[in-house]
Write a protein that holds these residues in place. Structure first.
Motif, PDB file in Angstrom:
ATOM      1  N   ALA A  38       0.503  -0.919  -0.033  1.00 26.68           N
ATOM      2  CA  ALA A  38      -0.015   0.158  -0.112  1.00 26.68           C
ATOM      3  C   ALA A  38       0.840   0.754  -0.118  1.00 26.68           C
ATOM      4  N   LEU A  39       2.235   0.930   0.402  1.00 30.70           N
ATOM      5  CA  LEU A  39       2.405   1.651   1.353  1.00 30.70           C
ATOM      6  C   LEU A  39       3.612   2.621  -0.235  1.00 30.70           C
ATOM      7  N   GLU A  40       3.712   1.635  -1.291  1.00 26.99           N
ATOM      8  CA  GLU A  40       4.696   1.569  -2.777  1.00 26.99           C
ATOM      9  C   GLU A  40       3.761   2.140  -3.607  1.00 26.99           C
ATOM     10  N   MET A  41       1.881   1.657  -3.287  1.00 28.90           N
ATOM     11  CA  MET A  41       0.992   2.040  -4.378  1.00 28.90           C
ATOM     12  C   MET A  41       0.823   3.836  -4.594  1.00 28.90           C
ATOM     13  N   ILE A  42       0.134   4.036  -3.382  1.00 31.39           N
ATOM     14  CA  ILE A  42      -0.583   4.881  -2.801  1.00 31.39           C
ATOM     15  C   ILE A  42       0.024   5.948  -4.222  1.00 31.39           C
ATOM     16  N   THR A  43      -1.047   7.049  -4.362  1.00 32.28           N
ATOM     17  CA  THR A  43      -0.668   8.578  -5.006  1.00 32.28           C
ATOM     18  C   THR A  43      -1.170   9.205  -4.148  1.00 32.28           C
ATOM     19  N   ASP A  44      -1.134  10.647  -4.925  1.00 33.51           N
ATOM     20  CA  ASP A  44      -1.745  12.088  -4.710  1.00 33.51           C
ATOM     21  C   ASP A  44      -3.314  11.797  -5.205  1.00 33.51           C
ATOM     22  N   ILE A  45      -3.247  11.111  -6.500  1.00 38.30           N
ATOM     23  CA  ILE A  45      -4.708  10.839  -6.713  1.00 38.30           C
ATOM     24  C   ILE A  45      -5.763   9.947  -6.731  1.00 38.30           C
ATOM     25  N   HIS A  46      -5.202   9.246  -5.466  1.00 40.85           N
ATOM     26  CA  HIS A  46      -6.016   8.479  -4.861  1.00 40.85           C
ATOM     27  C   HIS A  46      -7.189   9.325  -3.734  1.00 40.85           C
ATOM     28  N   GLY A  47      -8.266   9.127  -4.088  1.00 42.23           N
ATOM     29  CA  GLY A  47      -9.248   9.565  -3.240  1.00 42.23           C
ATOM     30  C   GLY A  47      -9.669   9.315  -2.051  1.00 42.23           C
ATOM     31  N   VAL A  48      -9.276   7.886  -1.398  1.00 43.48           N
ATOM     32  CA  VAL A  48     -10.109   7.320  -0.242  1.00 43.48           C
ATOM     33  C   VAL A  48      -8.905   5.824  -0.305  1.00 43.48           C
ATOM     34  N   ILE A  49      -8.469   5.378   1.246  1.00 46.39           N
ATOM     35  CA  ILE A  49      -8.267   4.120   1.042  1.00 46.39           C
ATOM     36  C   ILE A  49      -8.853   3.763   2.071  1.00 46.39           C
ATOM     37  N   ILE A  50      -9.481   2.091   1.300  1.00 46.81           N
ATOM     38  CA  ILE A  50      -9.851   1.605   1.974  1.00 46.81           C
ATOM     39  C   ILE A  50      -8.857   0.291   3.261  1.00 46.81           C
ATOM     40  N   LEU A  51      -8.612   0.660   4.369  1.00 46.69           N
ATOM     41  CA  LEU A  51      -6.944  -0.024   5.021  1.00 46.69           C
ATOM     42  C   LEU A  51      -7.396  -1.113   6.286  1.00 46.69           C
ATOM     43  N   ASP A  52      -7.359  -2.027   6.172  1.00 50.36           N
ATOM     44  CA  ASP A  52      -7.572  -2.825   6.969  1.00 50.36           C
ATOM     45  C   ASP A  52      -6.829  -3.179   8.082  1.00 50.36           C
ATOM     46  N   VAL A  53      -6.983  -3.213   9.516  1.00 47.17           N
ATOM     47  CA  VAL A  53      -6.111  -2.593  10.599  1.00 47.17           C
ATOM     48  C   VAL A  53      -5.273  -4.653  11.046  1.00 47.17           C
ATOM     49  N   MET A  54      -5.355  -5.135  11.186  1.00 47.84           N
ATOM     50  CA  MET A  54      -5.068  -6.467  11.235  1.00 47.84           C
ATOM     51  C   MET A  54      -4.707  -7.652   9.509  1.00 47.84           C
ATOM     52  N   MET A  55      -2.632  -6.879   9.551  1.00 47.18           N
ATOM     53  CA  MET A  55      -2.788  -7.711   8.177  1.00 47.18           C
ATOM     54  C   MET A  55      -1.312  -8.251   9.047  1.00 47.18           C
ATOM     55  N   GLY A  56      -1.063  -9.328   7.952  1.00 51.89           N
ATOM     56  CA  GLY A  56       0.510  -9.500   8.955  1.00 51.89           C
ATOM     57  C   GLY A  56       1.483  -8.788   8.244  1.00 51.89           C
ATOM     58  N   GLY A  57       2.957  -8.556   8.642  1.00 52.29           N
ATOM     59  CA  GLY A  57       3.725  -6.999   8.566  1.00 52.29           C
ATOM     60  C   GLY A  57       2.765  -5.746   9.122  1.00 52.29           C
ATOM     61  N   ILE A  58       3.355  -5.111   8.032  1.00 52.20           N
ATOM     62  CA  ILE A  58       2.954  -3.494   8.778  1.00 52.20           C
ATOM     63  C   ILE A  58       1.451  -3.356   9.106  1.00 52.20           C
ATOM     64  N   SER A  59       1.064  -2.745  10.128  1.00 55.25           N
ATOM     65  CA  SER A  59      -0.896  -3.376  10.841  1.00 55.25           C
ATOM     66  C   SER A  59      -1.000  -1.824   9.862  1.00 55.25           C
ATOM     67  N   GLY A  60      -2.287  -1.499   9.675  1.00 54.83           N
ATOM     68  CA  GLY A  60      -3.194  -0.909   9.403  1.00 54.83           C
ATOM     69  C   GLY A  60      -3.390   0.160   9.778  1.00 54.83           C
ATOM     70  N   PHE A  61      -2.857   0.697  11.242  1.00 56.41           N
ATOM     71  CA  PHE A  61      -2.756   1.904  12.061  1.00 56.41           C
ATOM     72  C   PHE A  61      -1.629   2.317  11.367  1.00 56.41           C
ATOM     73  N   LYS A  62      -0.075   1.167  11.308  1.00 55.05           N
ATOM     74  CA  LYS A  62       1.278   2.087  11.086  1.00 55.05           C
ATOM     75  C   LYS A  62       1.219   2.881   9.767  1.00 55.05           C
ATOM     76  N   VAL A  63       0.511   1.826   8.378  1.00 50.26           N
ATOM     77  CA  VAL A  63       0.364   2.523   7.550  1.00 50.26           C
ATOM     78  C   VAL A  63       0.014   4.015   7.737  1.00 50.26           C
ATOM     79  N   ALA A  64      -0.869   3.447   8.050  1.00 45.68           N
ATOM     80  CA  ALA A  64      -1.579   5.566   8.211  1.00 45.68           C
ATOM     81  C   ALA A  64      -0.477   6.833   9.621  1.00 45.68           C
ATOM     82  N   GLU A  65      -0.180   5.918  10.061  1.00 43.80           N
ATOM     83  CA  GLU A  65       0.985   6.723  11.055  1.00 43.80           C
ATOM     84  C   GLU A  65       2.008   7.050   9.859  1.00 43.80           C
ATOM     85  N   LYS A  66       2.262   6.394   8.850  1.00 43.21           N
ATOM     86  CA  LYS A  66       3.637   6.718   7.859  1.00 43.21           C
ATOM     87  C   LYS A  66       2.773   7.579   6.977  1.00 43.21           C
TER      88      LYS A  66
END
Length: 234
Positions: A38-66
């Motif tokens: 997700a962190l690699e794919m996100i761009t300025d043209i995305h209007g919304v992210i639907i983000l799961d919290v419980m994932m292997g590796g980086i959690s959704g909360f950590k993605v949001a924080e970054k």
């Protein structure tokens, strides 16, 4: 075309369901199966992210924080089986804009996506009347256009919601805003958010403001306002 959405979930079935229904509504949908992707794919043209919290590796909360720390404020809808009040407050404190618990209703997801995109579009519109570009008191400066808060020249690290609350109070100062008015302005009328959420964010905001915490005044039973002559009334 209604907009571009990034769906992030490590469960393929959920991604497929969301992608199918969102594309049927006319959205362009990108899919990532991990926080890293997700962190690699996100761009300025995305209007919304639907983000799961419980994932292997980086959690959704950590993605949001970054994302928020990097200056990316794309609206985030957290999607998770964790639905306690503490989890919700954690998500909002990290810059989340909405929170949907699993199992979810596809119709509910579509309604919330539409509401977030609409609110985001409204904030980008040019206002009919000029608005102030900053608000200052002694060593405290709120840059309303640059989305920055500094104290004696040192930047204060705020989440998106904390800055939106502070800037809203600054723009309307010295008028008092009720919790409902703050909720509707910062989170939107279609989001399920507790009144207490405003108090939690303001408590954290005051701590970050340090010696200037007292400018945020709570009129018990009414709401909040900024007053440079006031002491903390809580």
């Amino acid at each position: 075309m209604k907009g571009r959405i990034l769906v992030v979930d490590d469960e393929k079935d959920i991604c497929d369901i969301l992608q199918f229904n969102l594309e049927n509504e006319g959205y362009i949908v990108d899919v990532a199966h991990s926080g890293e992707d997700a962190l690699e794919m996100i761009t300025d043209i995305h209007g919304v992210i639907i983000l799961d919290v419980m994932m292997g590796g980086i959690s959704g909360f950590k993605v949001a924080e970054k994302l928020r720390k990097s200056g990316n404020f794309v609206p985030i809808i957290f999607l998770t089986a964790k639905n306690t009040e503490n989890d919700m407050l954690t998500g909002f404190s990290l810059g989340g804009d909405d929170y949907i618990a699993k199992p979810f209703s596809v119709k509910e997801v579509l309604v919330r996506v539409k509401a977030l995109l609409k609110r985001s579009a409204l904030t980008k519109m040019t206002p009919a009347e000029p608005i102030p570009t900053d608000w200052s008191y002694k060593g405290l400066n709120i840059d309303l256009q640059g989305n920055r808060v500094t104290i004696d020249g040192n930047e204060v690290s705020l989440t998106k919601k904390e800055f939106e609350i502070l800037s809203l109070l600054a723009r309307t100062s010295p008028n008092l805003l009720t919790r409902t008015e703050i909720l509707n302005s910062v989170w939107g009328e279609n989001e399920f958010v507790l009144d207490r959420t405003v108090d939690v964010h303001i408590t954290r905001l005051r701590k970050k403001l340090g010696d200037y915490a007292g400018i945020i005044v709570n009129r018990s039973g009414f709401g909040y306002y900024l007053n440079i002559d006031a002491k903390d009334e809580d």
